[in-house]
Write a protein that holds these residues in place. Structure first.
Motif, PDB file in Angstrom:
ATOM      1  N   PRO A  94      16.843 -57.969 -20.316  1.00  0.00           N
ATOM      2  CA  PRO A  94      18.073 -57.101 -20.184  1.00  0.00           C
ATOM      3  C   PRO A  94      18.779 -57.066 -18.785  1.00  0.00           C
ATOM      4  O   PRO A  94      17.999 -57.162 -17.746  1.00  0.00           O
ATOM      5  CB  PRO A  94      17.847 -55.713 -20.454  1.00  0.00           C
ATOM      6  CG  PRO A  94      16.159 -55.810 -21.287  1.00  0.00           C
ATOM      7  CD  PRO A  94      15.809 -57.004 -20.561  1.00  0.00           C
ATOM      8  N   HIS A 123      25.929 -62.378 -22.922  1.00  0.00           N
ATOM      9  CA  HIS A 123      26.456 -62.681 -24.252  1.00  0.00           C
ATOM     10  C   HIS A 123      27.181 -64.204 -23.717  1.00  0.00           C
ATOM     11  O   HIS A 123      27.432 -64.850 -24.714  1.00  0.00           O
ATOM     12  CB  HIS A 123      27.421 -61.494 -24.832  1.00  0.00           C
ATOM     13  CG  HIS A 123      26.235 -60.769 -25.314  1.00  0.00           C
ATOM     14  ND1 HIS A 123      25.735 -59.898 -24.790  1.00  0.00           N
ATOM     15  CD2 HIS A 123      26.071 -60.386 -26.765  1.00  0.00           C
ATOM     16  CE1 HIS A 123      24.787 -59.048 -25.486  1.00  0.00           C
ATOM     17  NE2 HIS A 123      24.839 -59.427 -26.682  1.00  0.00           N
ATOM     18  N   GLU A 139      19.585 -68.629 -27.164  1.00  0.00           N
ATOM     19  CA  GLU A 139      19.516 -67.192 -27.233  1.00  0.00           C
ATOM     20  C   GLU A 139      17.911 -67.275 -27.230  1.00  0.00           C
ATOM     21  O   GLU A 139      17.372 -65.905 -27.032  1.00  0.00           O
ATOM     22  CB  GLU A 139      19.902 -66.725 -28.561  1.00  0.00           C
ATOM     23  CG  GLU A 139      21.252 -66.688 -28.761  1.00  0.00           C
ATOM     24  CD  GLU A 139      21.824 -65.537 -29.796  1.00  0.00           C
ATOM     25  OE1 GLU A 139      20.748 -64.878 -30.334  1.00  0.00           O
ATOM     26  OE2 GLU A 139      22.786 -65.781 -30.159  1.00  0.00           O
ATOM     27  N   TYR A 143      18.827 -63.168 -23.019  1.00  0.00           N
ATOM     28  CA  TYR A 143      18.872 -62.061 -23.653  1.00  0.00           C
ATOM     29  C   TYR A 143      19.978 -61.340 -24.163  1.00  0.00           C
ATOM     30  O   TYR A 143      20.931 -61.479 -23.477  1.00  0.00           O
ATOM     31  CB  TYR A 143      18.191 -60.708 -22.855  1.00  0.00           C
ATOM     32  CG  TYR A 143      17.805 -59.407 -23.593  1.00  0.00           C
ATOM     33  CD1 TYR A 143      16.603 -59.231 -23.987  1.00  0.00           C
ATOM     34  CD2 TYR A 143      18.932 -58.759 -23.410  1.00  0.00           C
ATOM     35  CE1 TYR A 143      16.545 -57.849 -24.761  1.00  0.00           C
ATOM     36  CE2 TYR A 143      18.507 -57.272 -23.964  1.00  0.00           C
ATOM     37  CZ  TYR A 143      17.607 -57.180 -24.714  1.00  0.00           C
ATOM     38  OH  TYR A 143      17.279 -55.885 -25.413  1.00  0.00           O
ATOM     39  N   ASP A 145      21.775 -58.643 -26.720  1.00  0.00           N
ATOM     40  CA  ASP A 145      21.517 -57.335 -27.827  1.00  0.00           C
ATOM     41  C   ASP A 145      22.883 -56.799 -27.817  1.00  0.00           C
ATOM     42  O   ASP A 145      23.849 -56.228 -26.770  1.00  0.00           O
ATOM     43  CB  ASP A 145      20.875 -56.474 -26.862  1.00  0.00           C
ATOM     44  CG  ASP A 145      20.393 -55.071 -27.379  1.00  0.00           C
ATOM     45  OD1 ASP A 145      21.398 -54.735 -28.497  1.00  0.00           O
ATOM     46  OD2 ASP A 145      19.690 -54.417 -27.078  1.00  0.00           O
ATOM     47  N   ASP A 146      23.528 -56.987 -29.100  1.00  0.00           N
ATOM     48  CA  ASP A 146      24.905 -56.707 -29.352  1.00  0.00           C
ATOM     49  C   ASP A 146      25.230 -55.019 -29.266  1.00  0.00           C
ATOM     50  O   ASP A 146      26.143 -54.869 -29.202  1.00  0.00           O
ATOM     51  CB  ASP A 146      25.117 -57.090 -30.803  1.00  0.00           C
ATOM     52  CG  ASP A 146      25.109 -58.562 -30.950  1.00  0.00           C
ATOM     53  OD1 ASP A 146      25.769 -59.301 -30.074  1.00  0.00           O
ATOM     54  OD2 ASP A 146      24.891 -59.145 -32.128  1.00  0.00           O
ATOM     55  N   ALA A 148      23.668 -53.253 -27.321  1.00  0.00           N
ATOM     56  CA  ALA A 148      23.814 -52.981 -25.783  1.00  0.00           C
ATOM     57  C   ALA A 148      25.136 -53.317 -25.173  1.00  0.00           C
ATOM     58  O   ALA A 148      25.658 -52.648 -24.526  1.00  0.00           O
ATOM     59  CB  ALA A 148      22.720 -53.521 -25.026  1.00  0.00           C
TER      60      ALA A 148
END
Length: 268
Positions: A94, A123, A139, A143, A145-146, A148
């Motif tokens: 993250p 992203h 991916e 990292y 995380d939709d 996030a």
């Protein structure tokens, strides 16, 4: 697609400079931001980058990075070549766990900062990134995380944009300046698009989205922002009435912030 000439010359200048002083340091160079959406406006766009190395730069490597960026800034001061230098492990976790990194903002180098270290960049890299050097990122390596990303976008509306709106209300003349028109109208629309659709878009894409997502009363200010973004010579619908343009920027920004925050809360 070939890189725009301005982008090709800047990235080539950087890679030539860093390879000459620190061979092998930059294993990967990736572009994100507007370029990843096939959009580059020479007079308005920056060149957003992420470089990847195998190891953290030592003192000699930091000096080499600073010198390479100074070479780019001297030879090609605009568009800005802005971003950060990471190792692969940074991208695998993250963004909030990532340490401060060597980065540049508006062409100025700093040895440790957080410019661009956020879920949007992560992203964009894996879903819209442009590879200049190195393997294409996947991916499994970056990292994403939709949830996030949505939370970050919602927080950006409630913090940065709400604060900026307050400043514009206190100094309305600034809201009518061309840069503010583009920044505010397309900026909040871009976040609203993410919260409404779950996907990222470019600034111009956000403007096109706003023309369909919001009432037609807002079309003049959205079209004005797209006109500024495109650096066209088309006449402005606000010529001779900067006060109305400023008022529309403030009102539109307030409306989209309120709508986006409510949308984020409903879907959160």
């Amino acid at each position: 697609m070939p890189l725009p000439p301005e982008v090709h010359r800047t990235t080539s200048a950087f890679l030539s400079a860093i390879d000459a002083s620190a061979p092998g340091l930059v294993e990967g160079l990736y572009l994100c931001g507007s370029l990843g959406f096939g959009e580059f406006v020479p007079a308005r766009s920056d060149i957003d980058f992420v470089s990847v190395s195998a190891e953290r730069p030592d003192r000699a490597a930091l000096t080499a990075l600073a010198t390479a960026h100074e070479t780019v800034r001297r030879e090609y001061p605009r568009p800005f070549f802005d971003g950060f230098h990471a190792v692969r492990a940074d991208l695998a976790g993250p963004p909030e766990h990532c340490p401060d990194l060597p980065c540049t903002r508006m062409g100025a180098f700093e040895e440790a900062g957080r410019f661009g270290v956020n879920p949007v960049t992560w992203h964009e890299l894996v879903r819209h990134g442009v590879t200049v050097r190195g393997p294409v990122l996947t991916e499994s390596e970056v990292y994403v995380d939709d949830a996030a990303l949505r939370a970050f976008s919602h927080g950006n509306l409630s913090a940065y944009w709400s604060h900026l709106l307050g400043e514009l209300v206190e100094s309305p003349a600034e809201a009518g300046e061309p840069d503010a028109v583009e920044w505010c109208v397309l900026g909040v629309s871009r976040l609203h698009h993410l919260l409404a659709t779950g996907s990222l878009t470019s600034k111009s894409g956000a403007g096109r989205y706003a023309l369909t997502a919001f009432d037609s009363r807002w079309h003049p200010i959205v079209l004005e922002a797209l006109r500024v973004r495109g650096s066209t010579r088309e006449p402005s619908a606000y010529d001779g009435n900067p006060e109305r343009r400023a008022a529309d920027v403030i009102a539109f920004t307030a409306m989209v912030i309120e709508s986006g925050l409510a949308l984020g809360a409903r879907r959160g």
